[in-house]
Design a protein around this motif. Structure first.
Motif, PDB file in Angstrom:
ATOM      1  N   ASP A 157      48.879  54.437  53.303  1.00 42.46           N
ATOM      2  CA  ASP A 157      47.551  53.966  53.673  1.00 42.46           C
ATOM      3  C   ASP A 157      47.036  53.029  52.581  1.00 42.46           C
ATOM      4  O   ASP A 157      46.515  53.464  51.563  1.00 42.46           O
ATOM      5  N   THR A 158      47.200  51.754  52.818  1.00 43.85           N
ATOM      6  CA  THR A 158      46.811  50.795  51.780  1.00 43.85           C
ATOM      7  C   THR A 158      45.304  50.635  51.671  1.00 43.85           C
ATOM      8  O   THR A 158      44.799  50.059  50.715  1.00 43.85           O
ATOM      9  N   THR A 159      44.570  51.146  52.636  1.00 44.39           N
ATOM     10  CA  THR A 159      43.107  51.000  52.591  1.00 44.39           C
ATOM     11  C   THR A 159      42.431  52.102  51.817  1.00 44.39           C
ATOM     12  O   THR A 159      41.218  52.114  51.677  1.00 44.39           O
ATOM     13  N   LYS A 160      43.200  53.045  51.331  1.00 40.56           N
ATOM     14  CA  LYS A 160      42.594  54.238  50.743  1.00 40.56           C
ATOM     15  C   LYS A 160      43.145  54.516  49.353  1.00 40.56           C
ATOM     16  O   LYS A 160      43.248  55.645  48.943  1.00 40.56           O
TER      17      LYS A 160
END
Lengths: 543, 327
Positions: free
Chosen positions: A83-86
């Motif tokens: 999860d690159t957004t987190k």
């Protein structure tokens, strides 16, 4: 390199959470008039499994009279990706203190008056087991109360401010005639039990202990020294106590609900009035109503943090789940679909406890509904099967966690400032004009002072002593009287260094701060540098 | 140019002889099978389907299984939905015999014939086959007639259809496969319900109308002292007359007779007329593997509930609703 085994079953938990969301969906079929003729809960399973187990779970051969049962749902993991957004900071760790809570029973703090206790004593002869005695009006407030038949009953009228308290009362300290039985039943849950005392006299009260979900503990205890008795009732179903024969209340009672740490207390005098009794007399047989106030007490508890648990590594990952709905009719499938979709806007968040060893650590897991598609193979010749499958693609935002470490708590930190020469030169220095005989109590660590023992005009801690000077720990000269007597109180024996013997003394602030080259920090043997943070504050008033 | 009038293939006596021979062959080489006509309950003209079908008749007829080497189709398959058996078979039945034993009972059809969607129950293999297609023209007018129906069938996908045929082996299939709810009931004087009867609980009855929940008793497990029993009830339906403005009644569940708010309605049997109080209704929260989804061992709904309870945090309720309470 990594080595240590750990397993938080993150994916397994993800599967279980996902399954729990959809395990209670109903499909209803109706007649032409709108009434329902059939309603079924939709079976759900995690798709992948060992093939032989799928055979064992199924009817086969002669038992398999149908191809399969529909509708049904299945889901599977479609993929796992980072999860690159987190992305989180790498130094963030998850910590949970491990504490031991010590309840100090009996230490009750009055909080407020919250209600009124109305007790109705009724004629013994009018008691029918399980029936509310005539003349009583208890058990009407909808709150779980003790209900006592036999000689009376207790009800509670909460005022509005306390109406949300859902507590349990029980009168637990009783005296029972030989051969009488006491039935304790738990309204709607818990354990019931029945005991009959074997003691042959009324002379001592007997204690009956009731514990959460256990009912009676099986025996009646003789209580030779009646004191404050605390009974841990617990549960939320209420408890009925029924006394089949003569009994006598003869002690102060505390009714204790552990979850909210509230105790209910009725004094000895109150109980005596309630029951109209004095020791060893017969129970009250006349109708009598007595009101008493009820007070809320809060139990004082203490806790000690003994250690803590820590996780230093975690990585956010998306677990993609695919939910499939197979139905024989479009209406069935659409009913299922419609019971799912509204909750996902487009996410639905579930809070879980991802680490079994850290029960207070919670994680919010958003589950995002990405897409809905369906496959309806209805065309073709009549011999081909129609397959109707709805597919919902979800993303679960999980995190994978590293091992749980249990670093010891740091109980003491000793900080030593050391100069280049090895001589501690931080504190102020008391200098003597000539060599003096230092009393034996003037040793490093001792408190040196001026003035009287009770009224000290100045004090400091001895860091080092030689024949012509005393180095202090503190760099403090405020209040020091040059040439004044110096004292050390060693366990009651006061030794004195008089101005006559030292000829003359003076004190000077240490000016040798520039020589500090290192700081030694001593910590517990099991701790490592990464287990704590040292913050040094140097106050300029020290210079 | 017209055909030769001196040779006729449509001699009635020859046709009858030919048909007699076929029937005799079917009786010798065929299998006993039950023919179950489908009763359509509520045809949805929008989606073109009937999800509430029932099968309440079963007629025995001889049927020849064309595939002598075993059922056709793809056999046993494992998919994400579990085991699926895709057996197919072709049954040949006599047109005259079908009319004689089955078609004669069709009152609302001018030219009755086997219909797609009807079932064939084959006791030999204890299998239900759904007729996918009725081939009426094979063999193709050999004597200018069509003596047989060829029924192309696939193993039935059960969708909780009601089966009340009176044939025990057939009705047992419903007891075995239909979704069922387990109920603990208190029994007085040993007056148990009977298998197959409809039991009804009235949830509401006042001036606005009534709400009832009913179901069919499929299994009864009696306690040794005959005072309690666990029954499983299938085909649970609801009748709600309190709000006739809505087109569909809401799904309702059985309630514990001595439940909250003074509710005390008991369960009443339609044929036995016995009355029993419901003491427990098995739901997912009971974590009971024996009485919840008992008829579907592939369903893991309860296991998910049990596992999820270990670590899903219920201490903070979701203001937008908790699916475990509302779904």
């Amino acid at each position: 390199m990594f080595g240590s085994h750990f397993y938080h079953a993150t994916v397994r938990k993800s599967v279980a959470v996902f399954g729990t969301l959809f395990n209670n969906i109903t499909v209803a079929r109706k007649k032409g008039d709108g009434s329902l003729v059939n309603q079924v809960k939709v079976p759900l399973a995690y798709g992948p499994k060992q093939k032989f187990l799928s055979r064992l779970d199924s009817d086969t051969g002669q038992d398999a009279s149908v191809a399969m049962k529909l509708p049904r749902m299945a889901f599977e993991i479609a993929g796992v990706d980072f999860d690159t957004t987190k992305k989180l900071q790498k130094r963030i760790s998850i910590d949970e203190p491990v504490s031991t809570t010590v309840a100090t029973e009996g230490a009750l703090v009055f909080e407020e008056e919250i209600g009124n206790l109305s007790l109705v004593a009724v004629s013994k002869s009018s008691i029918v087991d399980g029936v509310t005695p005539a003349g009583s009006s208890a058990y009407t407030d909808g709150i779980k109360n003790i209900f006592m038949t036999g000689f009376g009953q207790i009800s509670r009228d909460d005022n509005a401010a306390s109406a949300n308290l859902d507590n349990v009362f029980v009168v637990s300290y009783i005296k029972v005639a030989v051969g009488a039985s006491i039935l304790v039943s738990n309204n709607g849950g818990g354990v019931s039990g029945s005991v009959s005392p074997s003691q042959s006299t009324y002379s001592e009260p007997y204690q009956i202990s009731i514990f959460p979900n256990r009912g009676l503990d099986g025996i009646l205890h003789a209580a030779a020294n009646p004191e404050l008795y605390v009974y841990n009732i617990g549960g939320d179903n209420g408890i009925n106590l029924k006394f089949s024969d003569a009994l006598l209340i003869n002690q102060q009672h505390v009714f204790f609900v552990p979850d909210v740490e509230i105790k209910w207390q009725i004094s000895q005098a109150q109980m005596d009035i309630i029951w109209g009794l004095t020791a060893n007399t017969s129970p009250l047989n006349s109708t009598q109503v007595i009101d008493h106030n009820i007070y809320k007490f809060r139990e004082i508890t203490a806790s000690t943090v003994t250690s803590r648990k820590s996780i230093k590594q975690q990585t956010p990952y998306n677990i993609n789940m695919q939910l499939n709905i197979m139905a024989k009719n479009q209406d069935d499938g659409l009913q299922i679909l419609e019971q799912i979709i509204p909750y996902f806007q487009p996410e639905y968040t579930v809070a879980i406890k991802p680490i079994d060893d850290m029960p207070t650590f919670k994680q919010d897991v958003p589950i995002i509904l990405n897409s809905v598609s369906f496959d309806d193979q209805y065309e073709g010749d009549y011999n081909s099967r129609r397959v109707l499958i709805y597919t919902l693609d979800f993303t679960m935002k999980m995190s994978f966690y590293g091992p749980v470490a249990t670093p010891r708590a740091i109980r003491q930190v000793l900080i030593d400032f050391t100069g280049n020469t090895g001589i501690k030169a931080f504190g102020a220095l008391i200098s003597f004009a000539s060599i003096v005989a230092i009393p034996t109590s003037f040793t490093p660590g001792a408190t040196i002072y001026q003035g009287s023992d009770k009224t000290r005009t100045w004090s400091g801690t001895i860091d080092a002593v030689d024949s012509s000077s005393i180095r202090l720990v503190e760099n403090n000269v405020t209040g020091y009287t040059p040439g004044g007597n110096l004292y050390v109180n060693n366990g009651g024996e006061i030794q004195e260094l008089t101005s006559a013997s030292d000829q003359s003394n003076s004190i000077a602030l240490s000016g040798d701060l520039d020589t500090f080259s290192s700081i030694d920090i001593s910590i517990g043997a099991d701790d490592t540098e990464s287990d704590f943070t040292v913050t040094t504050t140097i106050d300029n008033t020290d210079f | 140019m017209p055909r030769n009038v001196y040779f006729s293939q449509a001699v009635k006596s020859e046709q009858n002889l030919y048909e007699d021979l076929i029937i005799e062959s079917l009786k010798i080489f065929g299998q006993d099978a039950y023919y179950l006509p489908r009763t359509i309950i509520n045809r949805d003209e929008i989606f073109g389907e009937d999800s509430s079908s029932k099968f309440d008749d079963a007629y025995m007829i001889e049927a020849y299984i064309e595939n002598s080497d075993g059922f056709e189709g793809e056999g046993d398959l494992y998919s994400k939905f579990g085991l699926e058996i895709r057996d197919e078979a072709t049954f040949i039945i006599s047109r005259r015999q079908w009319q004689r034993f089955i078609g004669i009972n069709y009152s609302n059809t001018t030219y009755p014939k086997p219909d797609e969607g009807d079932l064939i129950y084959l006791p030999l293999s204890n299998s239900f086959f759904e007729i996918k297609f009725v081939e009426e023209e094979q063999p193709f007018y050999q004597l200018s007639n069509l003596p047989v129906y060829k029924l192309n069938c696939a193993l039935f996908e059960y969708n909780d259809e009601d089966m009340e045929t009176g044939v025990a082996a057939i009705d047992l299939t419903q007891a075995k496969n239909a979704y069922q709810v387990g109920l603990d009931v208190a029994v007085s004087n040993g007056n148990h319900f009977t298998l197959g009867e409809i039991v009804t609980q009235t949830l509401l009855s006042d001036s606005t109308g009534y709400v009832t929940v009913f179901g069919e008793v499929q299994t009864i497990t009696k306690s040794t002292d005959n005072t309690t029993a666990i029954i499983s009830v299938s085909n649970i339906g609801t009748v709600d007359t309190t709000n006739e403005s809505t087109t569909t009644d809401s799904a309702r569940d059985f309630l514990v007779s001595s439940g909250s708010a003074g509710f005390s309605a008991n369960l009443v049997g339609s044929t036995s007329t016995h009355t029993c109080a419901i003491t427990n209704v098995y739901t997912l929260s009971d974590d009971d593997l024996n009485n919840t989804f008992a008829s579907d061992s592939q369903a893991k709904n309860v296991q998910f509930e049990i596992e999820g309870d270990n670590f899903i945090d219920f201490s903070e309720s979701n203001p937008f609703g908790d699916p475990s309470e509302t779904l």
